[in-house]
Structure formats: structure tokens, C-alpha cells
Design a protein around this motif. Sequence first.
Motif, PDB file in Angstrom:
ATOM      1  N   SER A  56       0.842  -1.208   0.000  1.00 20.69           N
ATOM      2  CA  SER A  56       0.000   0.000   0.000  1.00 20.69           C
ATOM      3  C   SER A  56       0.875   1.254   0.000  1.00 20.69           C
ATOM      4  O   SER A  56       0.614   2.215  -0.741  1.00 20.69           O
ATOM      5  N   TYR A  57       1.922   1.215   0.816  1.00 19.86           N
ATOM      6  CA  TYR A  57       2.843   2.352   0.899  1.00 19.86           C
ATOM      7  C   TYR A  57       3.538   2.576  -0.443  1.00 19.86           C
ATOM      8  O   TYR A  57       3.652   3.726  -0.911  1.00 19.86           O
ATOM      9  N   ALA A  58       3.975   1.492  -1.078  1.00 15.15           N
ATOM     10  CA  ALA A  58       4.663   1.607  -2.370  1.00 15.15           C
ATOM     11  C   ALA A  58       3.742   2.203  -3.436  1.00 15.15           C
ATOM     12  O   ALA A  58       4.165   3.031  -4.249  1.00 15.15           O
ATOM     13  N   LYS A  63       3.719  11.530   4.601  1.00 16.23           N
ATOM     14  CA  LYS A  63       3.383  11.302   3.180  1.00 16.23           C
ATOM     15  C   LYS A  63       1.888  11.539   2.948  1.00 16.23           C
ATOM     16  O   LYS A  63       1.491  12.155   1.957  1.00 16.23           O
ATOM     17  N   LEU A  64       1.075  11.036   3.848  1.00  6.92           N
ATOM     18  CA  LEU A  64      -0.373  11.205   3.732  1.00  6.92           C
ATOM     19  C   LEU A  64      -0.736  12.684   3.857  1.00  6.92           C
ATOM     20  O   LEU A  64      -1.577  13.203   3.112  1.00  6.92           O
ATOM     21  N   ALA A  65      -0.085  13.372   4.786  1.00  3.62           N
ATOM     22  CA  ALA A  65      -0.319  14.816   4.964  1.00  3.62           C
ATOM     23  C   ALA A  65       0.042  15.579   3.684  1.00  3.62           C
ATOM     24  O   ALA A  65      -0.687  16.466   3.245  1.00  3.62           O
ATOM     25  N   LYS A 107      -3.460   5.869   3.547  1.00  2.92           N
ATOM     26  CA  LYS A 107      -4.355   5.680   4.698  1.00  2.92           C
ATOM     27  C   LYS A 107      -4.353   4.218   5.140  1.00  2.92           C
ATOM     28  O   LYS A 107      -4.325   3.911   6.337  1.00  2.92           O
ATOM     29  N   LYS A 108      -4.380   3.325   4.163  1.00  2.00           N
ATOM     30  CA  LYS A 108      -4.376   1.893   4.473  1.00  2.00           C
ATOM     31  C   LYS A 108      -3.081   1.508   5.198  1.00  2.00           C
ATOM     32  O   LYS A 108      -3.095   0.751   6.172  1.00  2.00           O
ATOM     33  N   ALA A 109      -1.962   2.054   4.722  1.00  2.00           N
ATOM     34  CA  ALA A 109      -0.669   1.764   5.348  1.00  2.00           C
ATOM     35  C   ALA A 109      -0.579   2.364   6.747  1.00  2.00           C
ATOM     36  O   ALA A 109      -0.061   1.733   7.677  1.00  2.00           O
ATOM     37  N   VAL A 110      -1.113   3.586   6.912  1.00  2.00           N
ATOM     38  CA  VAL A 110      -1.084   4.265   8.220  1.00  2.00           C
ATOM     39  C   VAL A 110      -1.855   3.465   9.266  1.00  2.00           C
ATOM     40  O   VAL A 110      -1.424   3.325  10.415  1.00  2.00           O
TER      41      VAL A 110
END
Length: 420
Positions: A137-139, A175-177, A158-161
Motif C-alpha cells: 500500500s505504501y509503495a 506522506k499522507l499529509a 491511509k491503508k498503510a497508516v
Amino acid sequence: MEAMKEVWKLIEAGEIEQGLRQLAELEREADHQTKYEIAEVYHELGHIEQAKAIIEELLQLYPDEGSLYALAAELLIDLDEEDEAIEMLLEIEEDDEAFLQAQLLLADLYQMQALDEVAEQKLLLAAKKAPDEPIISYALGELYIERGDYQKSIPYFKKAVHSADPIPDSNIELKLAEAYSASGQFEDALAYYQIGVKKRLDPNGLFGYGFTAFQLGDMVVAIEQLEALKALDPDFSSVYPLLAKAYEAEGRLDEAQETLEAGFKIDEHNDQLYLHAGKLCFKRQQPADGEHFLRQAIALNPGNIEAVQTLAAYLRHSEQFDELLELVSHIRSFGEEDAMFTWYEATALRELEQYEEAAGRYAEIEGFYQEDPDFLEEYAAFLLEDGKRPEAKAYYKKLLQIQPERSDIEELLADLESDS
């Protein structure tokens, strides 16, 4: 294995040579699993050829072992042999435990070759196979954010967080921010920036936090974060113009000026800093300093249209018409063209009573400014002075259509009609 632990103890204590000697001794009598672990140690220490020799030997014995292909590919990447690495990774079957790692590596390699769509396919295949794997998900989030597809990256970050299995040494919140902020969702971005910068003081994270707070109009938070960034990394040149704007928005003009002056020392060739300083000086009733900074901005970048227009407007306002003509000529010598420059030129020529040349300049640009009330009023007045009453009346009528509340223009037109 105790022997391997001893090797790591020596390496971590800085006794690299002794550790390598023990590793070489261990390799002579090691079983196949230990040899694989030795190859990993060599890889980590940057001894690529030694690691490669072991993996090639093991591949002869285990030609279907995906983890060997994956490590061999990593070694080839370190040797800048990307095409060979891709060939290795494509050998790994879908039912192999190393398949997900292979897709991640392939995605990186294809991205390096600017084959973003192929990289995306590899990651989506991996995500389909392991939908709850946070690293995938992060990748995907990283892939999308790097190509500017911020909105698409958000669900993956979001899924990775929110994964129960956090990714070590990562700050996904930042990264999400960043993705939220770049998508204009500043409230959501701010919440994740708050978490992210608490986890790790990161210059880009602090800048993003400050920028997002600035966009939301929260100058107190913006100043706090940007000052923290300036203290952490004074060479982060982008902080100075934004911090100065935040101080300016708070009415703290002296601190804004001090910030810009600090910025000059870090990045003396940044024309935007000089532009901002010039405009700030006008606001502080220091026109001479304002003109000086604007001229520096233009000297650094003659294509800085905002700096040129600001300086031209000041020269016009202060009735420095010769200087205004000189500025326009200077900018044109760099190949910069703009209808606004011709307008300034026409105004200056008119004020310097060079009416014939002024008429030519106005005629060049009248088509550009048919809806601009300032131009219509100025051009109509010039035509009237030049004895061209019918043309002047036509432009005053156009002006009145755009600004019907202008009773002064209505009266002027009535006078012109009665005189004709």
C-alpha cells in the motif's frame, strides 16, 4: 546462530576487518542456509562480489528458490545491472514466498526506467495477492505521489497508516499529509502533519506543516513550524519567503523584513525573495528601498513579470517616466514581451508629450484591453486630448457599459454630445 551473532557484534563494534575474517572462516564450513545469511551480511556491508559468488553457487543447487533470485537481483541493482536484475525477478513464480518482494523490486526498477504504468501494474498485482500488506500500500502511495497523482495516493497511504503491522523507519503520516495538502484538503493534512512531525523532525514535513497552516490562515502555527524548520535547517531556502509572508499577514512587518534579509544570505540569487522584499518596503513606506530590491529581482531574472510590473507601476505612480521607458526597453532587450509593457510605454510617452509615438503604442494594444476600464478611460482621455472626439466618445461609451455607475463619465459624455 551464535557464530553469526559474534560476527555482527564485531561489525557493530567497528571491528570490521576482524568480523570479515570470521565471516570468511565461517563460510568455509557453513551449511546452505548459513551461506545465504553470510551473503546477506556481505550485501549489507557493500561487499557485492563476495555476496554474488555465494548466491550464484546456491542458485546452482536450488534453481527454483525465489529468495535467491530476489537477493541476486538486489546485488545486480547495486552493480548497476538493472536489465539483468529484471530478468532475475521475472523468474520468480507467483506461488513463491519471494513473489511480493519481487514485484516491489520490479516496480522500483521500472520506475527508474520511467515505465510508470508497468511499475503500477506490478504493484497492483502484488496488492491483489496481499491486500493487507502495508509495504505494498505504501509503495503504491509513493508511486502515485511521485507522479503528482495525489488524490489517488491517499487511500493507499491511509491503508498503510492504519495497518496493524507498521512499516519500520517510515513516516507514512507525513506522506499522507503531503498528499492531502497537495490535493487542497488542508484540514485533513494538518491533522496528519501534527502526528508526523511528532514522530520525527523532518525538514520537508515541517515545511509542509507550515505551508498547510498558512493556507488555512493559521499564521501562528505556520510561523511556529517554519521557525522550527529554520532552526533545524537554515539552508532550506524555501522557508524564507513563506515565513516572511506569514509574518506579513500578522502585521509583523519588521520580522518579515528580517526573515527576507536572512534569506538573502542563504540564497542570494533568489529573485522571488527580492520581489517580496521590494513589495514589503512599499508597504512599510520605504519606496527607495522597494525600488532597489525590485531592480535586483529583475537583474537576477528579467523574466520575472511580477517584479517588472510592480516596478513599472511604481515608476508610473511616482512620475519617473524616462525611467519607465528605460525599464521597458531593458526588459525587451531580453526578449520579454507583454502588452502591459506597451501600455506603460504609451503612458510614459503621453506624459512626456511624445504624442505621435504614444498614439502608435496605444493603437498596438487597444484590442487587448477592450474590457479593461482603466485602459478605456486612459485611452479615451488621450484621444480627446489629441482632438479625436468621436473615437474618444466611443471609448467612453464602452467604459460606461462596463461601469454604469460612473456618473462622472455620463456627465462627460453629455458635455461632449452638447458640444458636438
